[in-house]
Design a protein around this motif. Structure first.
Motif, short mmCIF file in Angstrom:
data_model
loop_
_atom_site.label_atom_id
_atom_site.label_comp_id
_atom_site.label_asym_id
_atom_site.label_seq_id
_atom_site.Cartn_x
_atom_site.Cartn_y
_atom_site.Cartn_z
N GLY A 9 -1.58 2.34 -1.19
CA GLY A 9 -0.59 2.30 -0.63
C GLY A 9 0.10 3.25 0.23
N ALA A 10 1.12 3.17 0.81
CA ALA A 10 1.72 4.22 1.85
C ALA A 10 1.75 5.40 1.12
CB ALA A 10 3.04 3.71 2.14
N GLU A 15 1.77 12.44 2.51
CA GLU A 15 1.36 13.77 2.90
C GLU A 15 0.80 13.96 4.13
OE1 GLU A 15 0.50 15.76 -1.10
OE2 GLU A 15 0.54 13.51 -1.28
N PHE A 21 7.29 2.77 3.02
CA PHE A 21 8.26 1.77 3.24
C PHE A 21 9.58 1.77 2.57
CE2 PHE A 21 3.93 0.32 4.58
CZ PHE A 21 4.27 0.04 5.69
N ARG A 22 9.32 2.00 1.11
CA ARG A 22 10.42 1.81 -0.01
C ARG A 22 11.26 3.15 -0.41
NH1 ARG A 22 6.86 -1.87 0.18
NH2 ARG A 22 7.69 -3.99 1.11
N TRP A 28 11.63 0.61 5.91
CA TRP A 28 12.45 -0.37 5.63
C TRP A 28 14.03 -0.10 5.38
CZ3 TRP A 28 9.48 -2.66 8.29
CH2 TRP A 28 8.20 -3.20 8.12
N GLN A 86 -3.63 -0.99 1.32
CA GLN A 86 -2.53 -1.73 2.01
C GLN A 86 -1.94 -1.28 3.29
OE1 GLN A 86 0.57 -2.98 -1.30
NE2 GLN A 86 -0.56 -1.36 -1.91
N HIS A 104 -3.67 -5.41 4.96
CA HIS A 104 -2.72 -5.76 5.62
C HIS A 104 -2.99 -5.74 7.13
CE1 HIS A 104 0.15 -5.61 1.87
NE2 HIS A 104 -0.41 -6.63 1.98
N SER A 171 1.50 3.34 -4.56
CA SER A 171 1.93 2.20 -3.92
C SER A 171 3.04 1.51 -4.94
CB SER A 171 1.10 0.83 -4.16
OG SER A 171 1.72 -0.27 -3.77
N SER A 172 4.26 1.03 -4.62
CA SER A 172 5.41 0.53 -5.31
C SER A 172 5.02 -0.67 -5.98
CB SER A 172 6.52 0.28 -4.62
OG SER A 172 6.46 -0.70 -3.73
N VAL A 175 4.82 -5.70 -3.15
CA VAL A 175 4.42 -6.74 -2.25
C VAL A 175 3.14 -7.69 -2.65
CG1 VAL A 175 3.74 -7.34 0.16
CG2 VAL A 175 5.49 -5.64 -0.53
N ASP A 195 1.42 8.25 -8.88
CA ASP A 195 2.33 7.79 -8.25
C ASP A 195 3.41 8.96 -8.86
OD1 ASP A 195 4.96 6.74 -6.87
OD2 ASP A 195 4.00 5.12 -6.39
N PRO A 196 4.12 9.67 -7.71
CA PRO A 196 5.09 10.28 -8.74
C PRO A 196 6.48 9.49 -9.17
CG PRO A 196 5.35 10.85 -6.39
CD PRO A 196 4.00 9.85 -6.82
N ASN A 197 6.74 8.23 -8.56
CA ASN A 197 7.50 7.26 -9.18
C ASN A 197 6.98 6.10 -10.01
OD1 ASN A 197 9.68 8.92 -7.95
ND2 ASN A 197 8.88 8.13 -6.27
N ALA A 214 -0.20 12.14 -4.70
CA ALA A 214 -1.67 12.07 -4.30
C ALA A 214 -2.35 13.33 -4.00
CB ALA A 214 -1.82 10.98 -3.13
N1 APR Z 1 1.54 10.60 -3.47
C1 APR Z 1 1.64 9.31 -4.07
N2 APR Z 1 2.54 8.49 -4.13
C2 APR Z 1 3.69 8.69 -3.34
C3 APR Z 1 3.86 9.97 -2.58
C4 APR Z 1 2.65 10.88 -2.77
N3 APR Z 1 2.94 11.82 -2.05
N4 APR Z 1 4.98 9.90 -1.86
C5 APR Z 1 5.62 8.57 -2.38
N5 APR Z 1 4.76 7.90 -3.15
C6 APR Z 1 4.81 6.61 -3.63
C7 APR Z 1 6.24 6.40 -3.74
O1 APR Z 1 6.80 6.66 -5.20
C8 APR Z 1 6.07 4.56 -4.00
O2 APR Z 1 5.93 3.95 -5.23
O3 APR Z 1 4.14 5.62 -2.68
C9 APR Z 1 4.86 4.44 -3.17
C10 APR Z 1 5.01 3.64 -1.70
O4 APR Z 1 5.63 2.13 -2.01
P1 APR Z 1 5.88 1.30 -0.80
O5 APR Z 1 6.83 2.21 0.36
O6 APR Z 1 6.54 0.20 -1.09
O7 APR Z 1 4.56 1.33 -0.03
P2 APR Z 1 3.25 0.19 -0.27
O8 APR Z 1 3.30 -0.09 -1.89
O9 APR Z 1 1.92 0.38 0.21
O10 APR Z 1 4.19 -1.05 0.29
C11 APR Z 1 3.17 -2.23 0.30
O11 APR Z 1 4.68 -3.15 1.88
O12 APR Z 1 6.10 -3.30 3.74
C12 APR Z 1 4.76 -3.71 3.12
O13 APR Z 1 2.84 -4.25 4.53
C13 APR Z 1 3.57 -3.00 3.91
O14 APR Z 1 1.45 -2.55 3.11
C14 APR Z 1 2.96 -2.38 2.66
C15 APR Z 1 3.43 -3.05 1.41
#
Ligand code: APR
Length: 232
Positions: A9-10, A15, A21-22, A28, A86, A104, A171-172, A175, A195-197, A214
């Motif tokens: 995911g994002a 880095e 996104f969240r 968002w 994603q 996506h 990824s959170s 979605v 994922d740190p969170n 990551a």
């Molecule tokens: N390393 C690893 N994880 C990280 C880092 C990092 N350096 N920085 C942030 N994160 C984590 C956050 O803790 C969070 O849990 O990445 C996650 C990002 O979550 P989202 O912003 O919700 O992204 P994602 O899960 O990819 O979103 C899914 O939502 O809006 C849509 O289409 C969009 O594909 C996307 C989908």
């Protein structure tokens, strides 16, 4: 060779300087999904939606793969590796990964609004009103918007269901349907969540949660997985 699925995911691109996104300050928080990432938004104000994705495209073009993207490439030598992302960026490919499914869509591609089989690689970062496919229909970003089908989901669930090792990175897991992919992994598959969170996924068997970034945790895990193949 064992089968390995990496679901990103994002967070894997954070880095590299691409906003998630969240997280706080995430995309968002700055934009409303219903203004820029739905078919209705594109109908209501196509210029605004195109401009939103033009900005995303510029950000992706300026970004470079980070240590996590690069480490994942190495896995292909030791495992049947399938990346399922994603993310709409192309950082996995630019790092050198060859099997990447984009659930996506892809920011560097455009698609015809009149014939969805017509997909084009974009040479520039700008997609504007008046850019048309060969049949004369307006082009749109090749992105899966909220409320649209996820055409690659079937292929993704197939790979997930065959996995011996399943790694989730950044990824959170909010979605759907993408977030449900982990549930298709076989019970006995070894699972990792970086994922740190990271969320607590109590119901998940054989899951190791690594609460780290990551860029740091992925190279370490990749090394460990490769070492284990030598040991076995
Ligand atoms: N390393 C690893 N994880 C990280 C880092 C990092 N350096 N920085 C942030 N994160 C984590 C956050 O803790 C969070 O849990 O990445 C996650 C990002 O979550 P989202 O912003 O919700 O992204 P994602 O899960 O990819 O979103 C899914 O939502 O809006 C849509 O289409 C969009 O594909 C996307 C989908």
């Amino acid at each position: 060779m064992k089968r390995l699925v990496v679901f990103t995911g994002a967070g894997v691109s954070a880095e590299s300087g691409i906003n998630t996104f969240r997280d706080s300050n995430g995309l968002w928080e700055q934009y409303r999904i219903e203004d820029v990432a739905t078919p209705e938004a594109f109908q209501r104000d196509p210029s605004l939606v195109l401009e939103f994705y033009n900005q995303r495209r510029k950000q992706v073009k300026d970004a470079k793969p980070n240590a996590a993207h690069r480490a994942l490439v190495e896995l292909e030598k030791y495992f049947k590796t399938q990346i399922i992302t994603q993310n709409i960026d192309d950082l996995h490919e630019r790092a050198g990964s060859t099997n990447v499914i984009h659930l996506h869509g892809q920011i560097m591609q455009a698609r015809s609004t009149g014939d969805e089989s017509l997909i084009y690689d974009l040479e520039t970062t700008e997609l504007v009103i008046g850019d048309k496919c060969e049949k004369g229909f307006q082009l749109r970003p090749h992105i899966v918007w909220f409320g649209e089908m996820v055409p690659e989901m079937e292929r993704a669930t197939y790979y997930a269901s065959m996995a011996d090792v399943f790694i989730v990175i950044g990824s959170s897991l909010e979605v759907y349907p993408a977030a449900g992919l982990l549930n298709y992994a076989p019970e006995q598959a070894q699972k990792y969540l970086i994922d740190p969170n990271a969320k607590e996924l109590y119901h998940m068997s054989n899951l190791s949660v690594i609460k780290d970034t990551a860029g740091k945790a992925v190279p370490q895990l990749v090394k460990k997985l490769i070492n284990n193949t030598h040991a076995s």
